[in-house]
Motif scaffolding. Structure first.
Motif, PDB file in Angstrom:
ATOM      1  N   VAL A  64      11.725 -41.221  10.183  1.00  0.00           N
ATOM      2  CA  VAL A  64      12.745 -40.246   9.769  1.00  0.00           C
ATOM      3  C   VAL A  64      13.897 -41.034   9.165  1.00  0.00           C
ATOM      4  O   VAL A  64      14.267 -42.084   9.699  1.00  0.00           O
ATOM      5  CB  VAL A  64      13.312 -39.481  10.992  1.00  0.00           C
ATOM      6  N   CYS A  82      10.560 -36.559   8.482  1.00  0.00           N
ATOM      7  CA  CYS A  82      11.518 -35.931   7.561  1.00  0.00           C
ATOM      8  C   CYS A  82      12.375 -36.985   6.869  1.00  0.00           C
ATOM      9  O   CYS A  82      12.685 -38.031   7.443  1.00  0.00           O
ATOM     10  CB  CYS A  82      12.444 -34.972   8.310  1.00  0.00           C
ATOM     11  N   GLU A  98       8.259 -31.201  10.502  1.00  0.00           N
ATOM     12  CA  GLU A  98       7.757 -32.454   9.957  1.00  0.00           C
ATOM     13  C   GLU A  98       7.582 -32.449   8.441  1.00  0.00           C
ATOM     14  O   GLU A  98       7.284 -31.446   7.832  1.00  0.00           O
ATOM     15  CB  GLU A  98       6.422 -32.799  10.614  1.00  0.00           C
ATOM     16  N   ASN A  99       7.751 -33.654   7.880  1.00  0.00           N
ATOM     17  CA  ASN A  99       7.431 -33.892   6.470  1.00  0.00           C
ATOM     18  C   ASN A  99       8.247 -33.019   5.527  1.00  0.00           C
ATOM     19  O   ASN A  99       7.775 -32.634   4.455  1.00  0.00           O
ATOM     20  CB  ASN A  99       5.933 -33.680   6.209  1.00  0.00           C
ATOM     21  N   THR A 100       9.451 -32.718   5.929  1.00  0.00           N
ATOM     22  CA  THR A 100      10.368 -31.993   5.054  1.00  0.00           C
ATOM     23  C   THR A 100      11.263 -33.006   4.345  1.00  0.00           C
ATOM     24  O   THR A 100      11.739 -33.956   4.969  1.00  0.00           O
ATOM     25  CB  THR A 100      11.190 -30.999   5.885  1.00  0.00           C
ATOM     26  N   THR A 101      11.456 -32.790   3.063  1.00  0.00           N
ATOM     27  CA  THR A 101      12.289 -33.669   2.251  1.00  0.00           C
ATOM     28  C   THR A 101      13.484 -32.880   1.760  1.00  0.00           C
ATOM     29  O   THR A 101      13.321 -31.822   1.138  1.00  0.00           O
ATOM     30  CB  THR A 101      11.494 -34.195   1.047  1.00  0.00           C
TER      31      THR A 101
END
Lengths: 256, 256, 256
Positions: A64, A82, A98-101
């Motif tokens: 992160v 993230c 998860e995996n948010t930009t």
């Protein structure tokens, strides 16, 4: 009052920048990087592990990054995987899965719920209680208001999820619903309580259930206020053109 | 089970009345006054500092008063600068931001979000997940139901915010939206999922998107129940006329 | 990262099964039974006492059962008097109030709020931010989507509360409102932002405000996908017919 180091957990595998404050009762898990000058308030969880953590003894927490100068208000949860740009601000009890930009200088309000695998551009402002479903994408300078929602399942329940897209400079009003896979153009205003079931072209005022384009937003007149859209010439708080004006900023090359 | 003093923080500058219980993991910050016979459950934050706290080394926390006999359920956050009357009750995870004034014997349900600079009268009941925007005002004996929202920005994003007003004895049903600056009169019923874009006169049943006044609420008939509005003659739980009737209470001078 | 026993409270009157993990900062109160192989994440409260706890010195906490193999994500609150079947999964910040009964293998998403005295069957999936009012009932294999709500007060405020019912296999889309006492049949799809004011027969696609039955859901065609309803033949994730098909499962006697 805050920042007493009380009941604080910081993993030895976390990387904490200079001048970072972390509030009481917060947990910073493995492989979290918090950049310089961040403030993480109390009761936050950064690097919340994915579901496989609970089953896999060899689980490694995905990294992160929280960009410099960000502030996360209390009780926020940011999942592993993230990446959040600098100058970020959260309200209370925000959940970002998860995996948010998320780009530069965004804010996400109290109780908002970003479901994971979401892309958010720069200078976006999500107010309280916004729900963004998985695989949705959001451009730059986009605003969402309370209880608005982006959905992703066209014939529930299904595995064919497909999030929608909101273009740069657009506004999604309170209680608006963006149906799965729908693309809203740039510089649109989606009215309160609308259900957007079809793509919306740039510069549209769209409203209703199902939402219809009722006019070109550039023709929309507010009595005593003239034509308020596009909004960039009249609103600059927190925007990269603050103090100089949108026109000058654009003329300078629109550097963020 | 509760109230073990575990991981509790109470500022030396807080003023705690007699017979006050404060739950584990709660934080009571500077200049908070908790009056006699209050119960603050676990994981609450009272006196949450304003944004300037994070930057200003000379920051002084504005005072908070929680009136006597109140109960705050767990995970509630009350900002500095709030004044809450006696007999208040909160659900879980309530957020009440700065400079909000709440009268006597109100309740605010789980997950509700009061955005700050809001005035709420006496004996109001906000159910779960109600969102009240800044500068909104609410009279006495007003009820809000889940996912209802008062908004304040007439052409977003703008700096011209203007909250609406809800008059005494009115009911705002689930998923109703009150648009910016709109005034709802006394003794109104706003239907589920309505979008209220214009002022609503006293004694209206208003519904739809945009909401229209469909009848005088005094003429509304429920089969087998007669005319349920105004509601004060048939409902008294938690009201100052409980056990004596609204008519008697009014005849006695309507003392709260 | 988790499960360090930090700031954990487990009542001596709780009954904890084998291979149970309980996260930091969680509280497990009196008369809670957590069955084998459960994971209770951090900051959870299980067995939250009823209102009478705060007044009655002889208060006894009603029992709670969390069935085997369940996972509760962080900050969830389960009240005393609840019974939850095995394989349950919660999101974050879920609130489940007293005397709620939930069957086998259900999941309830982040921020959802179950108001108490609710019955939920087996294999139900409530997404984020779902609000279920008191005395509502929900069959088996039912899905709710964000900001959907079941209500219970027909002429607010009243004491005549009456929750609705949702039949087996039905889907309640985002922002849908089920009005008090309404019964939705089996295998229905309630459209986004609908307000359901009348009973809906089995196999209906109902939408609008007020919702109308627009077609038999078995005739609904999605271009390129055929007829997606009933959904059980095309979706099996987490269902008892996973991997074998609904038809085979039914032919085998539909054992859960």
């Amino acid at each position: 009052m805050k920042f007493n180091g009380r009941n604080l957990y910081v993993s030895g595998k976390a990387k904490i920048g200079r001048n970072v404050r972390i509030g009481d009762n917060s947990s910073i898990y493995d492989n979290v990087q918090i950049d310089d000058n961040c403030t993480i308030c109390d009761n936050c969880v950064i690097g919340e592990p994915l579901a496989s953590y609970y089953q896999d003894p060899d689980y490694q927490n995905p990294p992160v990054v929280i960009g410099p100068g960000s502030i996360l208000r209390s009780h926020s949860i940011i999942y592993a995987g993230c990446s959040i740009g600098g100058g970020f601000s959260s309200g209370h009890r925000v959940t970002i899965r998860e995996n948010t930009t998320i780009g530069e200088r965004c804010s996400i309000g109290t109780l908002s719920d970003i479901q994971g695998n979401v892309r958010i551009g720069n200078y976006c402002k999500l107010h309280s209680n916004v729900h963004i479903s998985q695989t949705s994408s959001i451009g730059d300078f986009v605003f969402f208001y309370p209880f608005s929602v982006m959905t992703n399942d066209p014939y529930p329940p299904s595995m064919d999820i497909k999030g929608g897209h909101i273009g740069n400079y657009s506004q999604v009003s309170v209680h608006a619903v963006i149906l799965p896979g729908v693309s809203v153009g740039e510089n649109c205003l989606i009215g309160a309580n609308s259900v957007v079931s079809k793509n919306v072209p740039d510069f549209s005022l769209a409203m209703g259930d199902p939402a219809k384009v009722v006019m070109d937003i550039r023709k929309y007149v507010v009595i005593g206020k003239g034509k308020p859209y596009p909004w960039m010439n009249r609103f600059d708080r927190g925007m990269p053109w603050e103090g100089i004006g949108y026109g000058v900023w654009m003329a300078q090359g629109a550097r963020k």
